[in-house]
Structure formats: structure tokens, C-alpha cells
Design a protein around this motif. Structure first.
Motif, PDB file in Angstrom:
ATOM      1  N   ALA A  76      -6.525  -7.810  11.906  1.00 57.88           N
ATOM      2  CA  ALA A  76      -6.140  -7.350  10.572  1.00 57.88           C
ATOM      3  C   ALA A  76      -5.603  -8.498   9.728  1.00 57.88           C
ATOM      4  O   ALA A  76      -5.932  -8.623   8.539  1.00 57.88           O
ATOM      5  N   VAL A  77      -4.791  -9.358  10.337  1.00 59.50           N
ATOM      6  CA  VAL A  77      -4.235 -10.499   9.609  1.00 59.50           C
ATOM      7  C   VAL A  77      -5.351 -11.451   9.178  1.00 59.50           C
ATOM      8  O   VAL A  77      -5.389 -11.916   8.030  1.00 59.50           O
ATOM      9  N   SER A 120      -6.432 -12.242   5.259  1.00 61.66           N
ATOM     10  CA  SER A 120      -6.495 -13.595   4.687  1.00 61.66           C
ATOM     11  C   SER A 120      -7.874 -13.883   4.102  1.00 61.66           C
ATOM     12  O   SER A 120      -7.997 -14.545   3.064  1.00 61.66           O
ATOM     13  N   LEU A 121      -8.901 -13.382   4.758  1.00 55.99           N
ATOM     14  CA  LEU A 121     -10.267 -13.534   4.244  1.00 55.99           C
ATOM     15  C   LEU A 121     -10.416 -12.837   2.900  1.00 55.99           C
ATOM     16  O   LEU A 121     -10.916 -13.422   1.928  1.00 55.99           O
ATOM     17  N   ILE A 174     -11.481 -12.666  -3.256  1.00 57.92           N
ATOM     18  CA  ILE A 174     -11.263 -11.381  -3.914  1.00 57.92           C
ATOM     19  C   ILE A 174     -12.534 -10.756  -4.494  1.00 57.92           C
ATOM     20  O   ILE A 174     -12.740  -9.546  -4.396  1.00 57.92           O
ATOM     21  N   ASN A 175     -13.400 -11.541  -5.062  1.00 63.41           N
ATOM     22  CA  ASN A 175     -14.564 -10.987  -5.765  1.00 63.41           C
ATOM     23  C   ASN A 175     -15.822 -10.887  -4.916  1.00 63.41           C
ATOM     24  O   ASN A 175     -16.919 -10.686  -5.440  1.00 63.41           O
ATOM     25  N   ASN A 232     -12.136 -20.170  -0.214  1.00 57.95           N
ATOM     26  CA  ASN A 232     -13.429 -19.546  -0.500  1.00 57.95           C
ATOM     27  C   ASN A 232     -14.422 -19.894   0.604  1.00 57.95           C
ATOM     28  O   ASN A 232     -14.661 -21.072   0.880  1.00 57.95           O
ATOM     29  N   ILE A 233     -14.994 -18.884   1.245  1.00 55.47           N
ATOM     30  CA  ILE A 233     -15.885 -19.168   2.383  1.00 55.47           C
ATOM     31  C   ILE A 233     -17.359 -19.303   1.983  1.00 55.47           C
ATOM     32  O   ILE A 233     -18.201 -19.544   2.847  1.00 55.47           O
ATOM     33  N   ALA A 234     -17.673 -19.162   0.704  1.00 56.95           N
ATOM     34  CA  ALA A 234     -19.074 -19.245   0.275  1.00 56.95           C
ATOM     35  C   ALA A 234     -19.748 -20.553   0.675  1.00 56.95           C
ATOM     36  O   ALA A 234     -20.886 -20.541   1.174  1.00 56.95           O
TER      37      ALA A 234
END
Length: 308
Positions: free
Chosen positions: A21-22, A26-27, A32-33, A115-117
Motif C-alpha cells: 500500500a505504501v 508513493s507511485l 497524479i495524472n 514520474n515513472i513514464a
């Protein structure tokens, strides 16, 4: 216009759901978008636990899909200090829908810090998996597995996977059959990944899998990655708490341990009481606190974490 879906895969059980869950929080907070489909591979969790995790995902408009798989078939495989569920990583192409061609696998003892993109969209070229190389301890592991030192051995906590290519090679050699055939030499799923995907692995920058060892005063790291280290410590993309005293223990000294509490407080597990990992006498603990304080002042320089 339909938004892009980011397919995230993780493996967990009842004991690690809080940390799952943590990590997911964080992800979501740092992306957010984005629209996420979260695939949780598990040997089973409680209904109330799943509800809590579902509620967290819904809060961020993410879809959670739980894939329950009996680990009985995997029970004869070696586990060392780990858990049989680690081998569920090897079943990702089987357990995810056939129309999904790419996913990002994430261990759950992590904080996603950016940002993981750029990571998710990395060009895999002719590779099937992209991941960060493991620490120098893998030199001996390669010898044991019969690999050359030029062969890649990864830390499997973060992996971008081309599932279409993976499924293609499984038509010739199913990965579980391959795993069973190597059970006399392997210790964990990372060994299998190194063997099965030999010459099909792409290396990613260390900032995408910053293990505890990179934050040490004397970091465990291959010299070729030292030019990346300073910036990666200050701006880690993914922080991987890969050592015994993890941030859900009160006596964890990791420089980013506070981020765990930050995201924990945004989940239904926020009332968690942090236990102490090391069982010490009161006098021993006092001496430890004094030494840690002197280290922070730079008066002494023990091993362990360095200041950022």
C-alpha cells in the motif's frame, strides 16, 4: 481521447500488504495524472485486506486486479532466505491478460519518488527485460550459475518487461520447466532471470533501483556506476529498501526512511506502530544512539549510511 494505461505488477502476501500500500501510494502521489492498472500477484490475502487496498487504488482512480495463484507447484523450488511467492514474477505473462504487451514490475519494499513514464517507456530494443544491474556480490553468483562475468545479472525489484517477446520464447521453453531443470544450482528467481533471459536484458540507470547498498558510506557498487551515484542519491527515481532493517522499523537509519511514514499516513495502515528490529540492552542501545550522533557530526565514521 483514451488515456494511456500503465500496467504495474507486484507480488505480495498478507505479511507485506501494508508495504504494498505504501509503495502504491508513493507511485500514485508522484504520478497524479496517470491511469494505472495494478496487477497484484499473490498466493492469497484476506478479504478485508483486499478491500483496503482496493479503496486506496480507487482513491487515485487506479484499477486493482488481484491474481491469486497457488504456489504448490513452486513449493519444491529453493527459497533461501526468501519466500516461494518470489517465483510468481516468472508467471507474469501467464497471469496478465494476453493483450497486455508491456508492464513494469515493482517490488513492494520501495518508494516511487518521481514520474515513472521515462522508465516505463524505455526503448527495449531487442531485449525482453530492462533492469538495473545487481551489486558486485553477483560476481560469485555468476560463477555458481556458469555465467560469464560479461553476462548481466540484475536486481529484479524493478523490471520493464516486453510480454509479447517473453511469451514467444516460452513457446519453445516454458520458464517454469526451465526453472525446475535448474533447481540444483539456483537460489532465487533472479538466478533464473539471468539464465533464461541471457543476452536479452537491457541495463537501466541506477536511479531507477537505488538499493540500500548505494547509500552506504562505502557503497557496494560496480565502479562503472560511480559517475551516476551522486545525482542518484540526491534524486532517486525509486528507493529500494533491500536490507534487514527496513523503514517500518523504528531503528532504521536509511536517509529516506521518513518517506515511508509520509505515504503510510495516507493509507488505512496509518496507525501502525513501528517496532524495533534489533534486540539490544538499554545500555547497548544508548551506546548505539551516541555512535549514530557522533557519525552525523562527522566525529567518527562507522560503516553504514552516508549523509546525502
Amino acid at each position: 481521447m483514451v488515456n494511456k494505461i500503465y500496467n504495474i505488477v507486484c507480488v505480495s502476501d498478507e505479511n507485506y500488504i501494508q508495504h504494498t500500500a505504501v509503495m502504491l501510494c508513493s507511485l500514485f502521489e508522484n504520478n497524479i495524472n496517470k491511469d494505472f492498472h495494478i496487477y497484484l500477484l499473490t498466493s492469497g490475502i484476506k478479504m478485508d485486506t483486499e478491500r483496503k487496498l482496493q479503496d486506496l487504488c480507487k482513491q487515485y482512480h487506479a484499477l486493482l486486479i488481484c491474481k491469486i495463484y497457488s504456489t504448490k507447484e513452486l513449493s519444491t523450488l529453493p527459497v533461501g532466505q526468501w519466500n516461494t511467492i518470489m517465483y510468481l514474477k516468472l508467471l507474469i505473462p501467464q497471469l496478465l491478460p494476453i493483450n497486455i504487451n508491456r508492464c513494469l514490475f515493482l517490488d513492494v519494499d520501495m518508494i516511487i519518488n518521481t514520474n515513472i513514464a521515462p522508465l516505463y517507456d524505455i526503448d527495449l530494443e531487442n531485449s525482453i527485460i530492462a533492469a538495473a544491474e545487481d551489486i558486485p556480490d553477483c560476481i560469485k553468483i555468476k560463477e555458481k550459475l556458469g555465467l560469464k562475468q560479461t553476462d548481466i545479472y540484475i536486481n529484479s525489484g524493478v523490471m520493464i518487461c516486453d510480454l509479447q517477446k517473453w511469451r514467444e520464447i516460452e513457446k519453445d521453453i516454458p520458464i517454469i520447466d526451465f526453472t525446475k531443470s535448474k533447481s540444483n544450482v539456483i537460489t532465487n528467481e533472479q538466478d533464473i532471470i539471468a539464465l533464461y533471459f541471457k543476452n536479452k536484458i537491457k541495463i537501466i540507470p541506477i536511479k531507477w533501483n537505488m538499493t540500500n547498498f548505494y547509500f552506504n558510506r562505502e557503497p557496494k557498487i560496480f565502479p562503472k556506476y560511480l559517475p551516476q551515484l551522486k545525482d542518484a542519491k540526491k534524486n532517486p527515481g525509486i528507493i529500494h529498501f533491500a536490507s534487514p532493517i527496513k523503514p517500518w522499523f523504528k531503528d532504521c537509519q536509511h536517509p529516506y526512511k521518513k518517506l515511508y511514514r509520509l505515504y503510510l499516513n495516507k493509507t488505512e495502515w496509518k496507525k501502525y506502530r513501528f517496532p524495533i528490529y534489533e534486540n539490544m540492552t538499554s545500555w547497548g542501545r544508548l551506546k548505539r544512539i551516541i555512535r549514530l550522533f557522533l557519525n552525523k557530526l562527522g566525529i567518527i565514521k562507522d560503516g553504514g549510511y552516508n549523509l546525502i
